[in-house]
Design a protein around this motif. Structure first.
Motif, PDB file in Angstrom:
ATOM      1  N   LEU A 391     -17.338   5.004  23.218  1.00 48.80           N
ATOM      2  CA  LEU A 391     -17.746   6.002  24.196  1.00 48.80           C
ATOM      3  C   LEU A 391     -18.873   5.466  25.061  1.00 48.80           C
ATOM      4  N   ILE A 392     -18.838   5.848  26.343  1.00 55.05           N
ATOM      5  CA  ILE A 392     -19.869   5.423  27.291  1.00 55.05           C
ATOM      6  C   ILE A 392     -20.626   6.666  27.759  1.00 55.05           C
ATOM      7  N   LYS A 393     -21.950   6.632  27.662  1.00 61.20           N
ATOM      8  CA  LYS A 393     -22.777   7.743  28.103  1.00 61.20           C
ATOM      9  C   LYS A 393     -23.786   7.237  29.114  1.00 61.20           C
ATOM     10  N   CYS A 394     -23.809   7.862  30.298  1.00 60.13           N
ATOM     11  CA  CYS A 394     -24.773   7.539  31.349  1.00 60.13           C
ATOM     12  C   CYS A 394     -25.575   8.805  31.643  1.00 60.13           C
ATOM     13  N   LYS A 395     -26.790   8.871  31.115  1.00 65.07           N
ATOM     14  CA  LYS A 395     -27.603  10.087  31.183  1.00 65.07           C
ATOM     15  C   LYS A 395     -26.809  11.248  30.575  1.00 65.07           C
ATOM     16  N   ASN A 396     -26.480  12.281  31.364  1.00 63.95           N
ATOM     17  CA  ASN A 396     -25.706  13.391  30.775  1.00 63.95           C
ATOM     18  C   ASN A 396     -24.229  13.327  31.172  1.00 63.95           C
ATOM     19  N   ILE A 397     -23.754  12.126  31.493  1.00 64.20           N
ATOM     20  CA  ILE A 397     -22.344  11.906  31.839  1.00 64.20           C
ATOM     21  C   ILE A 397     -21.651  11.205  30.672  1.00 64.20           C
ATOM     22  N   ILE A 398     -20.574  11.790  30.166  1.00 70.62           N
ATOM     23  CA  ILE A 398     -19.747  11.144  29.145  1.00 70.62           C
ATOM     24  C   ILE A 398     -18.505  10.589  29.824  1.00 70.62           C
ATOM     25  N   VAL A 399     -18.334   9.277  29.774  1.00 69.61           N
ATOM     26  CA  VAL A 399     -17.181   8.622  30.396  1.00 69.61           C
ATOM     27  C   VAL A 399     -16.088   8.471  29.334  1.00 69.61           C
ATOM     28  N   LEU A 400     -14.969   9.124  29.571  1.00 63.45           N
ATOM     29  CA  LEU A 400     -13.845   9.060  28.637  1.00 63.45           C
ATOM     30  C   LEU A 400     -12.803   8.068  29.151  1.00 63.45           C
ATOM     31  N   THR A 401     -12.318   7.218  28.261  1.00 58.54           N
ATOM     32  CA  THR A 401     -11.265   6.266  28.645  1.00 58.54           C
ATOM     33  C   THR A 401      -9.880   6.789  28.283  1.00 58.54           C
ATOM     34  N   ALA A 402      -9.820   7.969  27.691  1.00 61.02           N
ATOM     35  CA  ALA A 402      -8.537   8.539  27.269  1.00 61.02           C
ATOM     36  C   ALA A 402      -7.630   8.799  28.463  1.00 61.02           C
ATOM     37  N   THR A 403      -6.329   8.612  28.248  1.00 61.85           N
ATOM     38  CA  THR A 403      -5.343   8.877  29.301  1.00 61.85           C
ATOM     39  C   THR A 403      -4.279   9.875  28.851  1.00 61.85           C
ATOM     40  N   ASN A 404      -4.326  10.289  27.559  1.00 66.26           N
ATOM     41  CA  ASN A 404      -3.340  11.259  27.064  1.00 66.26           C
ATOM     42  C   ASN A 404      -3.958  12.095  25.950  1.00 66.26           C
ATOM     43  N   PHE A 405      -3.154  13.036  25.421  1.00 66.60           N
ATOM     44  CA  PHE A 405      -3.645  13.949  24.390  1.00 66.60           C
ATOM     45  C   PHE A 405      -4.176  13.210  23.163  1.00 66.60           C
ATOM     46  N   MET A 406      -3.387  12.283  22.644  1.00 68.11           N
ATOM     47  CA  MET A 406      -3.762  11.605  21.399  1.00 68.11           C
ATOM     48  C   MET A 406      -5.043  10.802  21.563  1.00 68.11           C
ATOM     49  N   GLU A 407      -5.190  10.125  22.687  1.00 59.48           N
ATOM     50  CA  GLU A 407      -6.406   9.350  22.915  1.00 59.48           C
ATOM     51  C   GLU A 407      -7.621  10.249  23.055  1.00 59.48           C
ATOM     52  N   LEU A 408      -7.439  11.401  23.703  1.00 63.21           N
ATOM     53  CA  LEU A 408      -8.559  12.335  23.817  1.00 63.21           C
ATOM     54  C   LEU A 408      -8.925  12.905  22.448  1.00 63.21           C
ATOM     55  N   GLU A 409      -7.933  13.186  21.600  1.00 65.94           N
ATOM     56  CA  GLU A 409      -8.218  13.663  20.254  1.00 65.94           C
ATOM     57  C   GLU A 409      -9.090  12.657  19.499  1.00 65.94           C
ATOM     58  N   THR A 410      -8.763  11.388  19.644  1.00 63.39           N
ATOM     59  CA  THR A 410      -9.529  10.339  18.964  1.00 63.39           C
ATOM     60  C   THR A 410     -10.963  10.287  19.471  1.00 63.39           C
ATOM     61  N   GLN A 411     -11.123  10.325  20.783  1.00 63.65           N
ATOM     62  CA  GLN A 411     -12.468  10.259  21.336  1.00 63.65           C
ATOM     63  C   GLN A 411     -13.259  11.532  21.028  1.00 63.65           C
ATOM     64  N   TRP A 412     -12.574  12.664  20.991  1.00 66.03           N
ATOM     65  CA  TRP A 412     -13.260  13.914  20.633  1.00 66.03           C
ATOM     66  C   TRP A 412     -13.755  13.850  19.180  1.00 66.03           C
ATOM     67  N   ASP A 413     -12.944  13.313  18.295  1.00 63.06           N
ATOM     68  CA  ASP A 413     -13.365  13.153  16.895  1.00 63.06           C
ATOM     69  C   ASP A 413     -14.611  12.276  16.805  1.00 63.06           C
ATOM     70  N   CYS A 414     -14.678  11.247  17.656  1.00 63.75           N
ATOM     71  CA  CYS A 414     -15.864  10.393  17.688  1.00 63.75           C
ATOM     72  C   CYS A 414     -17.098  11.194  18.107  1.00 63.75           C
ATOM     73  N   LEU A 415     -16.929  12.035  19.116  1.00 61.90           N
ATOM     74  CA  LEU A 415     -18.049  12.860  19.579  1.00 61.90           C
ATOM     75  C   LEU A 415     -18.530  13.805  18.487  1.00 61.90           C
ATOM     76  N   ILE A 416     -17.592  14.459  17.810  1.00 66.91           N
ATOM     77  CA  ILE A 416     -17.957  15.399  16.753  1.00 66.91           C
ATOM     78  C   ILE A 416     -18.661  14.669  15.615  1.00 66.91           C
ATOM     79  N   GLU A 417     -18.199  13.469  15.296  1.00 62.75           N
ATOM     80  CA  GLU A 417     -18.850  12.686  14.247  1.00 62.75           C
ATOM     81  C   GLU A 417     -20.287  12.341  14.633  1.00 62.75           C
ATOM     82  N   LEU A 418     -20.497  12.104  15.921  1.00 65.12           N
ATOM     83  CA  LEU A 418     -21.843  11.771  16.398  1.00 65.12           C
ATOM     84  C   LEU A 418     -22.808  12.950  16.278  1.00 65.12           C
ATOM     85  N   THR A 419     -22.286  14.157  16.260  1.00 62.63           N
ATOM     86  CA  THR A 419     -23.173  15.322  16.176  1.00 62.63           C
ATOM     87  C   THR A 419     -23.946  15.359  14.862  1.00 62.63           C
TER      88      THR A 419
END
Length: 506
Positions: A391-419
C-alpha cells in the motif's frame, strides 16, 4: 472588481456557474429598480457575507466597470439593513461593523423586531426590493423563488434571492476562492449561526485531544456533508453544574461527539470509464467497505488520465476529507499519471524510492529493467509504504493498485490489519439502517420527510425508488438505534397509520 476576477480565475466550473446565475439575478434587479429602491439585508453570517461580495461585483458589472481605476471597496451605494439584537454573538456584531467600515456600507441599524423595523424603514424610504441571503434548505426558503413578493401580512416589497440555489459547499467555495473575511465563529466549528441561545459549535467538527480537556473544533468549511449544516442550531441551556449544553431534540452533545463523522472520498482515474468502455467496479465496493466500519463516503468521482485533472481533484478532496482513496492510472504506461498528479497536488516531485524498487523487483523479476525503474518513482517526502510495500500512502491519500474485486479485497484486508498497529484507518461503530416503504406519492411524503430531516439532523435520511412506479423506499441510517427508532416513530405520526411498512435491510 477583485471578486469577479477571483471567480474568473478559479478552476471551479461549478462555482463559476452559480456565480454567473447570481450575478444575473442581481443585474436584473438593478435594471428593474433604481439604486434608491433596493436594499440589502446583512446579518454577518456566511450567506449574507457571500451576498455582500456578490452585490459588490454585481453593482460594478452593472455599471459597466465605470470608475474602475478610481473606485475602491467603499464605493457601495446599496442601502444595508442590519437588525441588531441583544442575543447576537459579539463576534457577529463586531464582524458586521468591521465590514461596514471596510466596504463603506450605508447601514440602517434596526433594534426593534424584524417586522416592525421593516415597516418603519419602508415607510420612510422608497425601498421596493430587498436582497436576501436565503438558500434552499433554510426554514424561510419554503415556496420562494429568486424574485418573490413578501408574504401576506408583511409590508409589500420584492424579495430578491440571488443565492437561493447555492449549497453549503458553494458558499464556502466562494468565500475561500475570493479570500474575503468572514465571521471568526466559523473557524471555531460553528456552521450555522443563530442567537447565543440556540447555537453551539457543530459537534461533527469536534477534534479529540487526549492531552487537553478543552474541546476544539475544525473550521466550518471542513464539514463534508452540507446537509448537517444546522446540526449546531439547537436549544441550549446551562444546568448550573458546568455540564455541556443539551440538545432539545433529545440528542446530547456527548452522543453527537460519539457519532462524529469520519469521511472519505474516492477518486477513480481512467479515460476508459469516462468513455463507457469499462465500469468502475471498485467505487461501490469501497463505499460498502467504509460503511461497514462506520465511515461516511462523501463523494466518488472519475477523472481523466491527466496530471492536472488528478492534481486538482486530489487537492480538493484531501482538504475536506479525513482520507482519500485513489485508484487507476498506476503503472509504467504513458497513461499512468496518478502518482504524478498526487505529487503535483502537494507541490513535490517524483523521486526514486529504493525500498519500493526492491519490492517491484521481487514481484516482476526479469521484467524489471536493470537501470532506472519508472514504476518506483513516488511523491518525494510525503510517501509511506505500508504492509510490506503493498500500500502507498501520501499524507491522507491512499493509493490503491487494485483493478478488480478480488484485488481490492486483498488490499482492504491489509488496511484492516494495519488498524491493529496504527491509526491509519480508525474502525468506528458501524452504521445501522432501517428501510421503510410506502405507496404514497412523492408529493404526499415530501413535507413530512423534510420535517423529519430537520428534527433528526444526526441521522442520514434518503429516499429512492427501484422502479419509477414502484414503492418509495426511505432509508434511515445512523449509529444510535434509539435515535433511529425515534425517527421511525416520528415519521409514522406525520402520516396516516400504515402509510409506511418496514422491509428487511441487507
Amino acid at each position: 472588481m477583485e471578486i469577479d476576477k477571483a471567480i474568473r480565475e478559479s478552476d471551479d466550473r461549478w462555482l463559476k456557474t452559480k456565480y454567473n446565475k447570481a450575478i444575473y439575478v442581481i443585474q436584473r434587479a438593478l435594471a428593474l429598480y433604481s439604486i434608491e429602491e433596493v436594499a440589502f439585508s446583512f446579518n454577518g453570517g456566511k450567506d449574507s457575507t457571500v451576498l455582500l461580495h456578490l452585490l459588490r461585483a454585481g453593482y460594478f458589472l452593472h455599471k459597466g466597470g465605470q470608475n474602475c481605476a478610481n473606485g475602491g471597496p467603499s464605493d457601495f451605494p446599496i442601502r444595508t439593513i442590519y437588525f441588531e439584537s441583544s442575543s447576537a454573538f459579539p463576534e457577529i456584531n463586531s464582524f458586521t461593523y468591521d465590514a461596514a467600515a471596510n466596504y463603506g456600507l450605508q447601514m440602517d441599524i434596526i433594534r426593534t423586531d424584524f417586522k416592525s423595523g421593516l415597516e418603519a424603514l419602508l415607510k420612510a424610504n422608497p425601498i421596493r426590493a430587498i436582497f436576501l441571503g436565503v438558500r434552499i434548505g433554510d426554514p424561510t426558503a419554503v415556496g420562494q423563488e429568486q424574485f418573490s413578493p413578501s408574504s401576506v401580512g408583511w409590508p409589500p416589497f420584492m424579495r430578491v434571492n440571488p443565492i437561493l440555489d447555492w449549497s453549503y459547499r458553494d458558499v464556502w467555495a466562494f468565500l475561500l476562492a475570493c479570500k474575503v473575511q468572514y465571521c471568526s465563529l466559523y473557524d471555531q466549528g460553528y456552521t450555522s449561526i443563530g442567537s447565543i441561545h440556540d447555537t453551539v459549535p457543530n459537534a461533527l467538527l469536534s477534534v479529540s485531544n487526549s492531552l487537553s480537556s478543552e474541546e476544539k473544533f475544525r473550521p466550518a468549511y471542513l464539514l463534508s456533508d452540507g446537509r448537517l449544516e444546522r446540526a449546531g442550531r439547537v436549544n441550549k441551556f446551562s444546568s448550573g453544574s458546568g455540564h455541556s449544553p443539551s440538545f432539545s431534540n433529545g440528542l446530547i452533545s456527548a452522543d453527537l461527539h460519539k457519532n462524529s463523522l469520519l469521511t472519505a472520498s474516492a477518486i477513480a482515474v481512467g479515460d476508459e470509464i469516462l468513455l463507457g468502455i469499462v465500469e468502475d467496479q471498485l467505487g461501490p465496493l469501497l463505499c460498502k467497505k467504509l460503511h461497514s466500519i462506520g465511515w461516511s463516503m462523501s463523494q466518488t468521482v472519475v477523472v481523466r488520465n491527466d496530471v492536472d485533472s488528478v492534481a486538482e481533484e486530489v487537492e480538493r478532496k484531501s482538504s475536506t476529507n479525513d482520507l482519500v482513496f485513489i485508484y487507476g492510472g498506476i503503472g509504467p504506461l504513458h497513461s499512468d499519471l496518478t502518482l504524478a498528479g498526487v505529487a503535483k497536488a502537494f507541490g513535490v516531485r517524483l523521486a526514486p524510492d529504493e525500498e519500493f524498487e526492491e519490492y517491484l523487483r521481487s514481484v516482476i523479476g526479469d521484467y524489471c529493467p536493470s537501470d532506472r525503474n519508472e514504476m518506483a518513482l513516488l511523491p518525494e517526502g510525503i510517501t509511506e509504504l505500508l504492509h510490506h510495500e503493498k500500500l502507498i500512502k501520501c499524507k491522507n491519500i491512499i493509493v490503491l493498485t487494485a483493478t478488480n474485486f478480488m484485488e481490492l479485497e486483498t488490499q482492504w484486508d491489509c488496511l484492516i490489519e494495519l488498524t491493529r498497529s496504527s491509526d491509519i484507518l480508525a474502525v468506528m461503530e458501524p452504521y445501522v439502517s432501517r428501510l421503510l416503504k410506502t405507496d404514497l406519492s412523492d408529493v404526499a411524503t415530501a413535507k413530512p420527510l423534510s420535517k423529519l430531516c430537520l428534527e433528526f439532523p444526526d441521522l442520514h435520511i434518503s429516499c429512492y425508488r427501484q422502479t419509477r412506479y414502484g414503492p418509495l423506499i426511505v432509508n434511515i441510517r445512523g449509529r444510535d438505534e434509539a435515535r433511529i427508532e425515534a425517527a421511525v416513530e416520528a415519521l409514522s405520526k406525520k402520516l396516516h397509520p400504515g402509510a409506511f411498512s418496514e422491509i428487511n435491510s441487507s
